[in-house]
Design an enzyme around this catalytic site. Structure first.
Site, PDB file in Angstrom:
ATOM      1  N   HIS A   1       1.376  -5.049 -43.931  1.00  0.00           N
ATOM      2  CA  HIS A   1       0.623  -3.826 -44.235  1.00  0.00           C
ATOM      3  C   HIS A   1       0.940  -2.742 -43.194  1.00  0.00           C
ATOM      4  O   HIS A   1       1.354  -1.624 -43.545  1.00  0.00           O
ATOM      5  CB  HIS A   1      -0.879  -4.142 -44.243  1.00  0.00           C
ATOM      6  CG  HIS A   1      -1.765  -2.957 -44.503  1.00  0.00           C
ATOM      7  ND1 HIS A   1      -2.349  -2.721 -45.720  1.00  0.00           N
ATOM      8  CD2 HIS A   1      -2.155  -1.939 -43.699  1.00  0.00           C
ATOM      9  CE1 HIS A   1      -3.067  -1.600 -45.657  1.00  0.00           C
ATOM     10  NE2 HIS A   1      -2.961  -1.106 -44.436  1.00  0.00           N
ATOM     11  N   GLU A   2       0.790  -3.095 -41.926  1.00  0.00           N
ATOM     12  CA  GLU A   2       1.028  -2.105 -40.875  1.00  0.00           C
ATOM     13  C   GLU A   2       2.500  -1.675 -40.842  1.00  0.00           C
ATOM     14  O   GLU A   2       2.805  -0.501 -40.605  1.00  0.00           O
ATOM     15  CB  GLU A   2       0.598  -2.653 -39.508  1.00  0.00           C
ATOM     16  CG  GLU A   2      -0.900  -2.972 -39.386  1.00  0.00           C
ATOM     17  CD  GLU A   2      -1.818  -1.825 -39.771  1.00  0.00           C
ATOM     18  OE1 GLU A   2      -1.435  -0.655 -39.587  1.00  0.00           O
ATOM     19  OE2 GLU A   2      -2.927  -2.100 -40.287  1.00  0.00           O
TER      20      GLU A   2
END
Lengths: 503, 503
Positions: B268-269
């Site tokens: 996600h990051e």
């Protein structure tokens, strides 16, 4: 801190912004050395340059300059107010007396010099670096002129790093050191009890970083360093930096072949860190913040590194920890072997690897070089030869290459002439502090018990807390009742090594 | 970037300082979350506040304000110049329209609210937080008034986080999602192939951080994230931040009981990070820098987290790596078990633990709450009950405590009303991008080979490179030829979960 003088009050309010920007800059520099991804070097340099511009703007702010003028005329100041005026005048000397174009020129020259020096050192090619080094010395002579001096331009530069220290001071002190240290080294290295063999450092041994870290944490904690107001990280060259009074960060470097390196390097840095952590909090963000000088800082870092970290009594108390953690590697090795291994004296060419006894000689060499270069008694082009000659005289050995000689240090590349002496001053001050400490507390007794608290408490009370309130010479007088005196350091060395090597 | 308009050129030069200060501030914030010693919280807060003051000064600089006025009158601008004007007007809206005393008031209210919220959540005591939350909503209504809006004050706030997004947009889209997702969840969880049991997560298993890190490094590298222009560190709540265009840092969090958490959180990051790393470098330090909106950012981060990271085809290619690294813990577990374990759908009370299908419902609940609260259709004091009712309707379960209900998120505490919808918008945009991507490249084919490069290249070309050039709606139209359309997300979910659970 009760500041009553209204002009000084106003000045302090404005100074707070300079201080704050300095700390923000410290955050960027810490991160630069500890974390920066390789491609971010340029962008971080720009960020640092931008902050430097903001800081310079604050020093040159018209209202601030007026206050700096005004406070110098004020009467009936308290000692703290006087110290503030003194520190501000000292700090602004460079900003106000050296023309901006010279500062910009220095920036340009030194940033160009760094990569060239790096390459020249790599290729052992002094000629490549020569024109840059010539520019650097020429510029520093010019800067010294703006800073003003009585007879020796080198004094103007020394004062920037160690307030009130002169070349004449250094000459006397360093001649005294030289006279005693050279024969002491000979005596040690020819003793029948001397050996430079370290049985636990060899190609088959490996010391895990996490094991080294355990010992570091133990010792630094024991020193009284507050981990809730600081950290220990890793960088190629260990350093200490204050991101705020409650955020003092040390770095260390792990050599997986030799655990002694991280042990002594971290105690050295923790000495700096402890000083910064334990300054009177009311001085925070004022001109009395931070350690007073490089020399006093080094006196503390070298005190912890050498006078404690390599002290036979302390090493004896910590030997069981080494034996437990490095059980497999140390085997049957006892405390006497460890003590000797931490205190091997050996003349060498590289300063940063020098032992406690010969270290000052490296500084004396550089002091003499700088003093001669600044006074046109030596030409920059002749520096390599001069280095070799001096090395031969001081150590009995001369570098075969300039890489191990005149090109070894980065300091000149940054334009820092007059910085080196503060390292040796640290040794001298440190021994004077130790001498007084031994009169005040049972130093050997507390070390034998492995209890560092009375030592830290003594330093807190007599040195740490004062921050930049007293200049080095004044602090020394206040703490020890003496002027600068190199003989304590000689006595300390002689006593310590006579015992270790049964001289 | 060829900027010809002289006023815009001047503005960009001045904007560079704002941008630079923002990045310096980002360094401080990264360090705050990753490294800060506990006692340094107050000093870091002061440093951040000081930088915020400097930034505000730059926005309010008279010459800068004049330029902002001037560029709005300029004609014949290039598309890039137009986007610069649009972004500057949007960014200055808050600074110029909201009075300074309101901004100061918000600062005061939110900094007071945070510790109270923290305590109220801990003690499950909404009443304690109520007066603060009332203040926050009252203030946001006031702010909305200054920002101006047509009919719904909530629109003014939404626009600050997701330009041009309105409550009416959200209502239509979210109603559409709700209608489909609620029955889909029921269908999945009642399927005979459904189970929420994860055989490799239990009290006896332990997943070493260094093992989790190996997998993360492998995957993030595979995604195309450049480690010479970025890093991965650890923080309690994973986040991504740009310290410069060449220094994009992600953080992750390791759960030593469940390796899925760091795997999906880091992807996600890295989705955020990849966006920031691959923006056209000519936009750096200009008003076109950075990702265009929270929603577009989330579309990318959630794309990598869910549409790639939890994609059965991709998980199949990565199963051997999981099996090798977690050999002892995974035992006989095959790829089907892993795929199901990564795709368990289960209505729950806590947003941050929500699965891909029910996640949007958590956002819809918050959107409805905020919309009603901002329009006085709901009183703040009745928020806990409203939360419970909505939760019951959406998930079939209501929180037994406010800790698991209205007190669970920090966002309102910070004064961020209108932030939540961007998360769900990310899901919607992401599915629209995916739909187009599947037409342009052999998506399933490349995933089956474990090759992420064509996917990254597609995102580079169509989304990443543009930075803040196109607003979300315009970008969507440019990339997909469509307006915002929630049906792609529904189709994506239905197709994926029909296959996994043989619905």
């Amino acid at each position: 801190m009760a500041i009553k003088n209204p002009s000084i009050q106003k000045l302090i309010t404005k100074y707070r912004e300079i201080s704050q920007l300095g700390k923000i800059s410290a955050i960027l520099n810490w991160d630069l050395n500890v974390n920066l991804p390789s491609k971010a070097a340029q962008s971080r340099a720009e960020q640092n340059a931008y902050l430097a511009t903001l800081i310079t703007e604050k020093w040159h702010d018209k209202e601030f300059r007026n206050l700096v003028e005004k406070i110098q005329q004020e009467k009936n100041l308290t000692p703290e107010e006087q110290a503030i005026v003194r520190n501000i005048v000292h700090a602004t000397k460079f900003y106000y007396k050296v023309p901006k174009e010279i500062i910009v020129k220095r920036e340009r020259i030194t940033s160009m010099a760094f990569p060239i020096w790096s390459q020249a050192r790599e290729e052992n090619d002094f000629k490549k670096f020569l024109p840059h080094l010539q520019e650097i010395f020429a510029l520093n002579k010019e800067i010294a002129g703006y800073l003003t001096y009585k007879t020796n331009p080198y004094d103007a530069l020394l004062d920037q790093f160690e307030p009130e220290l002169t070349a004449a001071d250094c000459q006397t002190l360093f001649d005294g050191l030289k006279k005693e240290i050279v024969p002491l080294i000979k005596k040690i290295t020819t003793s029948k009890h001397y050996s430079d063999h370290v049985p636990f450092v060899n190609s088959t041994q490996h010391y895990l970083q996490e094991d080294q870290r355990k010992i570091i944490d133990y010792v630094v904690h024991k020193m009284g360093f507050d981990f809730t107001s600081g950290r220990i990280d890793i960088s190629p060259h260990p350093f200490t930096i204050g991101l705020s009074p409650q955020d003092i960060r040390l770095t260390t470097h792990y050599n997986n072949k030799d655990f002694r390196e991280s042990f002594t390097a971290t105690m050295h840095e923790a000495g700096h860190g402890l000083y910064e952590q334990r300054i009177n909090p009311k001085y925070a963000y004022t001109p009395l913040e931070g350690g007073v000088s490089l020399g006093i800082h080094e006196s503390l870092s070298r005190f912890w590194e050498n006078m404690i970290g390599k002290n036979p009594l302390f090493l004896a108390t910590i030997t069981p920890l080494f034996q437990t953690i490095y059980n497999q590697q140390l085997g049957q090795i006892n405390e006497q072997t460890l003590i000797k291994a931490f205190n091997i004296v050996k003349p060498s060419l590289i300063r940063i690897h020098a032992d406690e006894v010969s270290y000052s000689l490296h500084i004396i060499l550089r002091f003499e070089m700088e003093n001669e270069l600044m006074n046109n008694k030596l030409a920059v082009k002749d520096a390599p030869d001069a280095w070799r000659e001096k090395s031969k005289k001081l150590f009995g050995i001369a570098p075969a290459t300039d890489k191990e000689g005149v090109l070894q240090d980065v300091h000149w590349t940054y334009g820092a002439i007059g910085y080196f002496p503060s390292y040796a001053m640290g040794n001298i001050y440190g021994a004077q502090f130790l001498n007084k400490m031994e009169q005040d507390i049972d130093f050997d007794g507390t070390l034998t018990k492995g209890n560092l608290k009375p030592i830290k408490d003594w330093l807190d009370k007599h040195i740490h807390t004062h921050g930049s309130l007293y200049y080095p010479k004044e602090l020394l007088m206040k703490v020890t009742g003496e002027k600068i005196d190199h003989t304590h350091f000689i006595k300390y060395l002689t006593k310590k090594y006579t015992k270790i090597y049964e001289l």
